[in-house]
Design an enzyme around this catalytic site. Sequence first.
Site, PDB file in Angstrom:
ATOM      1  N   HIS A  55       0.849  -1.149   0.077  1.00  0.00           N
ATOM      2  CA  HIS A  55      -0.139   0.033  -0.094  1.00  0.00           C
ATOM      3  C   HIS A  55       0.740   1.168   0.013  1.00  0.00           C
ATOM      4  O   HIS A  55       2.080   1.034   0.119  1.00  0.00           O
ATOM      5  CB  HIS A  55      -0.953  -0.002   1.085  1.00  0.00           C
ATOM      6  CG  HIS A  55      -0.364   0.304   2.572  1.00  0.00           C
ATOM      7  ND1 HIS A  55       0.449  -0.885   3.076  1.00  0.00           N
ATOM      8  CD2 HIS A  55      -0.383   1.168   3.359  1.00  0.00           C
ATOM      9  CE1 HIS A  55       0.719  -0.576   4.367  1.00  0.00           C
ATOM     10  NE2 HIS A  55       0.298   0.719   4.448  1.00  0.00           N
ATOM     11  N   HIS A  57       1.297   3.894   1.837  1.00  0.00           N
ATOM     12  CA  HIS A  57       2.081   4.724   3.054  1.00  0.00           C
ATOM     13  C   HIS A  57       3.646   4.636   2.942  1.00  0.00           C
ATOM     14  O   HIS A  57       4.026   3.963   2.537  1.00  0.00           O
ATOM     15  CB  HIS A  57       1.633   4.067   4.345  1.00  0.00           C
ATOM     16  CG  HIS A  57       0.368   4.261   4.627  1.00  0.00           C
ATOM     17  ND1 HIS A  57      -0.609   3.542   5.549  1.00  0.00           N
ATOM     18  CD2 HIS A  57      -0.702   5.327   4.256  1.00  0.00           C
ATOM     19  CE1 HIS A  57      -1.793   4.232   5.730  1.00  0.00           C
ATOM     20  NE2 HIS A  57      -1.808   5.041   4.959  1.00  0.00           N
ATOM     21  N   ASP A  59       5.979   4.612   5.029  1.00  0.00           N
ATOM     22  CA  ASP A  59       7.034   3.718   5.350  1.00  0.00           C
ATOM     23  C   ASP A  59       6.856   2.500   4.773  1.00  0.00           C
ATOM     24  O   ASP A  59       7.642   1.403   5.355  1.00  0.00           O
ATOM     25  CB  ASP A  59       6.351   3.470   7.005  1.00  0.00           C
ATOM     26  CG  ASP A  59       5.243   2.901   7.261  1.00  0.00           C
ATOM     27  OD1 ASP A  59       4.155   3.368   6.583  1.00  0.00           O
ATOM     28  OD2 ASP A  59       5.052   1.842   8.109  1.00  0.00           O
ATOM     29  N   HIS A  60       6.213   2.310   3.722  1.00  0.00           N
ATOM     30  CA  HIS A  60       6.302   1.189   2.934  1.00  0.00           C
ATOM     31  C   HIS A  60       6.550   1.420   1.339  1.00  0.00           C
ATOM     32  O   HIS A  60       7.231   0.409   0.519  1.00  0.00           O
ATOM     33  CB  HIS A  60       4.591   0.371   2.683  1.00  0.00           C
ATOM     34  CG  HIS A  60       4.165   0.153   4.057  1.00  0.00           C
ATOM     35  ND1 HIS A  60       4.267  -1.114   4.411  1.00  0.00           N
ATOM     36  CD2 HIS A  60       3.864   0.893   5.049  1.00  0.00           C
ATOM     37  CE1 HIS A  60       3.492  -1.077   5.704  1.00  0.00           C
ATOM     38  NE2 HIS A  60       3.631   0.090   6.197  1.00  0.00           N
ATOM     39  N   HIS A 113      -7.500  -0.618   5.673  1.00  0.00           N
ATOM     40  CA  HIS A 113      -6.549   0.339   6.270  1.00  0.00           C
ATOM     41  C   HIS A 113      -6.123   1.509   5.277  1.00  0.00           C
ATOM     42  O   HIS A 113      -6.075   2.482   5.504  1.00  0.00           O
ATOM     43  CB  HIS A 113      -4.916  -0.549   6.307  1.00  0.00           C
ATOM     44  CG  HIS A 113      -3.877   0.192   6.722  1.00  0.00           C
ATOM     45  ND1 HIS A 113      -3.727   0.685   7.844  1.00  0.00           N
ATOM     46  CD2 HIS A 113      -2.427   0.451   6.138  1.00  0.00           C
ATOM     47  CE1 HIS A 113      -2.601   1.487   8.039  1.00  0.00           C
ATOM     48  NE2 HIS A 113      -1.889   1.385   7.064  1.00  0.00           N
ATOM     49  N   ASP A 130       0.062  -3.825   6.062  1.00  0.00           N
ATOM     50  CA  ASP A 130      -0.479  -3.355   7.571  1.00  0.00           C
ATOM     51  C   ASP A 130      -2.064  -3.508   7.418  1.00  0.00           C
ATOM     52  O   ASP A 130      -2.717  -3.025   8.342  1.00  0.00           O
ATOM     53  CB  ASP A 130      -0.643  -1.645   7.679  1.00  0.00           C
ATOM     54  CG  ASP A 130       0.836  -1.260   7.721  1.00  0.00           C
ATOM     55  OD1 ASP A 130       1.640  -1.933   7.893  1.00  0.00           O
ATOM     56  OD2 ASP A 130       1.184   0.011   7.638  1.00  0.00           O
ATOM     57  N   HIS A 168       4.825  -4.774  10.308  1.00  0.00           N
ATOM     58  CA  HIS A 168       5.364  -4.081  12.000  1.00  0.00           C
ATOM     59  C   HIS A 168       5.506  -5.222  12.881  1.00  0.00           C
ATOM     60  O   HIS A 168       4.710  -6.306  12.755  1.00  0.00           O
ATOM     61  CB  HIS A 168       4.332  -3.025  12.130  1.00  0.00           C
ATOM     62  CG  HIS A 168       4.288  -1.650  11.090  1.00  0.00           C
ATOM     63  ND1 HIS A 168       5.025  -1.003  11.462  1.00  0.00           N
ATOM     64  CD2 HIS A 168       3.587  -1.611  10.258  1.00  0.00           C
ATOM     65  CE1 HIS A 168       4.841   0.084  10.534  1.00  0.00           C
ATOM     66  NE2 HIS A 168       3.918  -0.482   9.844  1.00  0.00           N
TER      67      HIS A 168
END
Length: 256
Positions: A55, A57, A59-60, A113, A130, A168
């Site tokens: 996805h 975001h 942090d990905h 999410h 996530d 995570h």
Amino acid sequence: MIEVRPVKAFRDNYIWLIGNSENNRVAVVDPGEAVPVLERLYEQGLQPIAILVTHHHQDHVGGIAGLLENYTVPVYGPANEDIPAITKPLHEGDAVYLEGIGVRFSVLEVPGHTLGALAYNGAGAAFTGDTLFTAGCGRLFEGTPEQLHDSLEKIKKLPNSTMIYCAHEYTLSNLAFAKIVEPDNPAITYRLGVCDRLRKEDRPTVPATLGEEKLTNPFLRTDQHSVRAAASRHAGYALENAVEVLATIRKWKDSF
Ligand code: ZN
Ligand code: FE
């Protein structure tokens, strides 16, 4: 035989490297950062052949550009999200065949999410980003409880032996919440002990089997009487169905 290894990023992210025991090729899942991945590739002489993204975001996806500066590889990811680096946009039911590794993933659309989120299932593993966490699930940033419920149900249909690789290290805090929801669930108490020991040794608690998740993850247990009763008590009225239970425990966890 595939081998999956974590690269730690940020505070608690896992970037997964999917390889096999026959050669040095790997696919990189959700590279939120480039540097720790590049270091691992150099150190171990690994050759990336693809990037897989769950996805949009940061942090990905934040490390994709840095990896592409060093390697030219296809970038697989959700067609329904705005991720400019993607060269292989994917939809539900698509297949990702990574010939160099000898693994084939099927693509699940798992909105909740985020609206376009994907999970990758293959070789007895599922990369859930996530969406499904070990002992928990991602926050509802974009989707509805109904969408997330359907997405989790889709993942629940995979074999119990499926190894769940999420993005995570949240298992301990997720289990602490799970125990509030189901204080009398012995599988949660047992898993807390196991994961507590792992974390004290600085070892990952991910992956876990889907079967273990079904016994301990409240977000996969919204059809269970104990979870519905706890959610109804929290809401202050009798919840009627699994979607309401999911919505309630997701909000409950947000404020936990
Ligand atoms: Zn996310
Ligand atoms: Fe994340």
